[in-house]
Motif scaffolding. Structure first.
Motif, PDB file in Angstrom:
ATOM      1  N   GLU A  44       0.835  -1.201   0.000  1.00 55.63           N
ATOM      2  CA  GLU A  44       0.000   0.000   0.000  1.00 55.63           C
ATOM      3  C   GLU A  44       0.873   1.255   0.000  1.00 55.63           C
ATOM      4  N   ARG A  98       1.167   4.227  -2.866  1.00 52.68           N
ATOM      5  CA  ARG A  98       0.855   5.637  -2.589  1.00 52.68           C
ATOM      6  C   ARG A  98       2.048   6.556  -2.757  1.00 52.68           C
ATOM      7  N   ASP A  99       3.211   6.125  -2.194  1.00 50.77           N
ATOM      8  CA  ASP A  99       4.302   7.091  -1.985  1.00 50.77           C
ATOM      9  C   ASP A  99       5.556   6.860  -2.804  1.00 50.77           C
TER      10      ASP A  99
END
Ligand code: PRT
Length: 117
Positions: free
Chosen positions: A13, A17-18
């Protein structure tokens, strides 16, 4: 083992996202999109099949285990890409646990599990 899957879910995750595609394999898959991820899932599934045939022939299971890990991993990336995770799959397996596949098949019509003959 479920803890490891939870931790892997969290890493996947956060990569989605990053992370930068240049620094992370997972981020690079998301950047390439669903078709690339599905291509990897298909490729790894084929490798599992070939390794299983080899294992049947020579009794060597290490390659089969490694290829199965690749398939699981890429399947988790696919799930993550589409907003699901390993816990969703574990819940589904838990729901099925103890329910004979043959009984479930006989009761089908009221159930959604599977569509094959
Ligand atoms: N479990 C895995 C994992 N299993 C396999 N792989 C990678 O999957 C890739 C695909 O294998 P292939 O042999 O098909 O490689 P390839 O031919 O170079 O791939 P393509 O060019 O076809 O995309 C390899 O680069 C493997 O290193 C993984 N990459 C990452 N993880 C986990 O994901 C985390 C995040 O990884 P990064 O996003 O790279 O930081 C890691 O810490 C691990 O926990």
């Amino acid at each position: 083992m479920s803890d490891l899957l939870r931790e892997l879910d969290a890493v996947l995750e956060s990569r989605k996202r990053d992370a930068d595609a240049g620094d992370s394999y997972v981020a690079s898959l998301h950047a390439k999109g669903l078709n690339k991820i599905l291509e990897k899932v298909g490729e790894e599934a084929t490798e599992v099949i070939l390794a299983a045939k080899d294992a049947e022939r020579d009794g060597e299971r290490q390659a089969l285990v490694a290829e199965t890990a690749d398939l699981w991993f890429h399947s988790l990336v696919m799930l993550s890409h589409l907003g699901a995770d390993s816990q969703d799959v574990l819940r589904e397996l838990g729901r099925r646990f103890g329910l004979s596949g043959l009984e479930e098949k006989a009761a089908r019509g009221t159930s959604q599990r599977g569509t094959s003959q």
